[in-house]
Design an enzyme around this catalytic site. Structure first.
Site, PDB file in Angstrom:
ATOM      1  N   ASP A  46      50.781  51.606  36.887  1.00 49.01           N
ATOM      2  CA  ASP A  46      50.296  51.900  35.535  1.00 49.01           C
ATOM      3  C   ASP A  46      48.991  52.697  35.608  1.00 49.01           C
ATOM      4  O   ASP A  46      48.465  53.138  34.583  1.00 49.01           O
ATOM      5  CB  ASP A  46      50.167  50.642  34.672  1.00 49.01           C
ATOM      6  CG  ASP A  46      49.201  49.623  35.244  1.00 49.01           C
ATOM      7  OD1 ASP A  46      48.679  49.840  36.356  1.00 49.01           O
ATOM      8  OD2 ASP A  46      48.965  48.601  34.570  1.00 49.01           O
ATOM      9  N   SER A  47      48.506  52.931  36.834  1.00 49.81           N
ATOM     10  CA  SER A  47      47.401  53.879  37.030  1.00 49.81           C
ATOM     11  C   SER A  47      47.783  55.251  36.489  1.00 49.81           C
ATOM     12  O   SER A  47      46.925  56.107  36.297  1.00 49.81           O
ATOM     13  CB  SER A  47      47.033  53.984  38.518  1.00 49.81           C
ATOM     14  OG  SER A  47      48.185  54.222  39.301  1.00 49.81           O
ATOM     15  N   ASP A  85      55.399  49.259  37.741  1.00 48.67           N
ATOM     16  CA  ASP A  85      54.436  48.341  37.131  1.00 48.67           C
ATOM     17  C   ASP A  85      54.863  47.925  35.731  1.00 48.67           C
ATOM     18  O   ASP A  85      55.302  48.758  34.934  1.00 48.67           O
ATOM     19  CB  ASP A  85      53.083  49.067  36.989  1.00 48.67           C
ATOM     20  CG  ASP A  85      52.023  48.509  37.908  1.00 48.67           C
ATOM     21  OD1 ASP A  85      52.157  47.350  38.348  1.00 48.67           O
ATOM     22  OD2 ASP A  85      51.065  49.247  38.188  1.00 48.67           O
ATOM     23  N   LYS A 114      56.240  45.062  39.331  1.00 46.00           N
ATOM     24  CA  LYS A 114      54.950  44.480  39.718  1.00 46.00           C
ATOM     25  C   LYS A 114      54.268  43.960  38.462  1.00 46.00           C
ATOM     26  O   LYS A 114      54.220  44.663  37.448  1.00 46.00           O
ATOM     27  CB  LYS A 114      54.069  45.521  40.417  1.00 46.00           C
ATOM     28  CG  LYS A 114      52.657  44.997  40.735  1.00 46.00           C
ATOM     29  CD  LYS A 114      51.943  45.835  41.770  1.00 46.00           C
ATOM     30  CE  LYS A 114      51.243  47.061  41.262  1.00 46.00           C
ATOM     31  NZ  LYS A 114      50.208  46.840  40.227  1.00 46.00           N
ATOM     32  N   GLU A 116      50.654  42.033  37.091  1.00 45.79           N
ATOM     33  CA  GLU A 116      49.300  41.562  37.399  1.00 45.79           C
ATOM     34  C   GLU A 116      49.248  40.108  36.967  1.00 45.79           C
ATOM     35  O   GLU A 116      49.473  39.794  35.791  1.00 45.79           O
ATOM     36  CB  GLU A 116      48.260  42.411  36.668  1.00 45.79           C
ATOM     37  CG  GLU A 116      48.192  43.815  37.226  1.00 45.79           C
ATOM     38  CD  GLU A 116      47.032  44.636  36.664  1.00 45.79           C
ATOM     39  OE1 GLU A 116      46.123  44.061  36.048  1.00 45.79           O
ATOM     40  OE2 GLU A 116      47.052  45.869  36.861  1.00 45.79           O
ATOM     41  N   GLU A 183      43.911  43.183  45.486  1.00 47.69           N
ATOM     42  CA  GLU A 183      43.024  44.342  45.304  1.00 47.69           C
ATOM     43  C   GLU A 183      41.558  43.902  45.324  1.00 47.69           C
ATOM     44  O   GLU A 183      41.177  42.911  44.676  1.00 47.69           O
ATOM     45  CB  GLU A 183      43.346  45.023  43.953  1.00 47.69           C
ATOM     46  CG  GLU A 183      42.427  46.202  43.658  1.00 47.69           C
ATOM     47  CD  GLU A 183      42.944  47.140  42.584  1.00 47.69           C
ATOM     48  OE1 GLU A 183      44.076  46.967  42.104  1.00 47.69           O
ATOM     49  OE2 GLU A 183      42.195  48.064  42.217  1.00 47.69           O
TER      50      GLU A 183
END
Ligand code: KIV
Length: 266
Positions: A46-47, A85, A114, A116, A183
C-alpha cells in the site's frame, strides 16, 4: 520452464539458510524486471499510495486500486510469489477482511494478502487463515498507524515495547499467519522474534538476521523524493542500469551483504 515460488518454497528457505529476497512492485514493466532479477516475493504494497499516487501516507489507497495494481503486476510475473496489501481499514472487521481479501485474490490474482496487525488483530488473521487465505502479518512499525504513532519510529525501544512485539509475534503465528514481516526494530529484537517462531520472518529495517529482506522499489532505486529511509540503500547509484541494480539487490540479500550494520537500529 521456471519453477514458480510457492508458499512451500518460502517455508523451506529458512532451513536451507537461503534468505528470501523480496521487493515491492506496482506495475507490469517493473514486475517483469523484478521477476527476471530473481526476486522470490513481490509485494504490491500500500506504499503505492505514496510512491505511485503521491499521497503523504498509505491511508488513502483503496482495495479496488490495490486490486488494479496487483493485476498489472501479476501479468508480469513468471516465478515470484505475489503478495498484496490490505489497505487501511479494509480489514477492520472479519467480514470486511474476508470480502476485501477475496477482491485481491480473485480480481488481483494475489497468492497471499498482507495485513498490518498485532496481537489485537489476531482474530482477523485467524478468520482469513481459516477461510483458506494465505496471510502475511506485518507488525513492528505499522505505517497505516502513522497518525496514531505520530511518525515513522523505531519500535520496541524499551522492555515493554519489546515484550509487546514478542507477544504480537506469538499471537500472529498462533492465529495462522504464514509469514511474518517486521518493520523498524533493532537486530536484537528481530533475533528474539525469530528464535520463537517457526514461520519465515521477513524484515525491513530489522537487521540481517531475518529469513528474508524487503525494500520499497523506489527507495532501492534512489527514486524516492527527499530523504530515503536510513535502512534502505540506493542500488542504482552503484551500477548502470535498473536490471543490474535489481540483480545486485538480490545478490546482496542472498549473500547477507545487505542489510549492513549501517542500515540497522541499535
Ligand atoms: O507497503 C509496503 O510497501 C510495505 C513494505 C514497507 C513492507 O508494507
Amino acid at each position: 520452464m521456471v519453477n514458480p515460488v510457492t508458499l512451500s518454497t518460502l517455508r523451506a528457505m529458512p532451513a536451507t539458510g537461503e534468505p528470501i529476497a523480496a521487493l515491492t512492485a506496482y506495475d507490469y514493466s517493473f514486475a517483469v524486471a523484478v521477476d527476471a532479477a530473481g526476486v522470490d516475493l513481490v509485494l504490491v504494497g500500500d506504499s503505492l499510495a505514496m510512491v505511485m499516487q503521491g499521497h503523504a501516507s498509505t491511508v488513502p489507497v483503496t482495495t479496488e486500486e490495490m486490486a488494479y495494481h496487483t493485476r498489472c503486476v501479476a501479468r508480469g510475473l513468471t516465478r515470484a510469489y505475489l503478495v498484496a496489501d490490505m489497505p487501511f481499514l479494509s480489514d477492520a472487521d472479519t467480514q470486511l477482511a474476508l470480502a476485501n481479501a477475496a477482491v485481491l485474490m480473485k480480481q488481483g490474482g494475489a497468492d497471499m494478502v498482507k495485513v498490518e496487525a498485532g496481537a489485537q488483530q489476531a482474530s482477523i488473521v485467524a478468520a482469513l487463515s481459516q477461510a483458506g487465505v494465505p496471510v502475511c502479518a506485518h507488525f513492528g512499525l505499522r505505517p497505516q498507524r502513522v497518525g496514531q504513532l505520530g511518525g515513522y519510529r523505531v519500535q520496541g525501544r524499551d522492555d515493554r515495547g519489546v515484550a509487546q512485539l514478542l507477544a504480537d509475534a506469538d499471537a500472529l503465528q498462533a492465529a495462522g499467519a504464514d509469514l511474518l514481516l517486521v518493520e523498524c526494530v533493532s537486530a536484537s529484537v528481530s533475533e528474539q522474534i525469530k528464535a520463537r517462531i517457526d514461520v519465515p520472518l521477513i524484515g525491513i529495517g530489522a537487521g540481517s538476521d531475518c529469513d528474508g529482506q524487503i525494500l520499497v522499489l523506489q527507495d532501492m532505486l534512489g527514486l524516492t523524493p527527499g530523504r530515503a529511509p536510513s535502512f534502505s540503500h540506493d542500488f542504482l547509484q552503484d551500477t548502470h542500469s535498473i536490471a543490474s541494480a535489481l540483480s545486485a539487490y538480490v545478490r546482496a540479500v542472498k549473500t547477507r551483504q545487505f542489510p549492513g550494520a549501517e542500515h540497522g537500529f541499535h
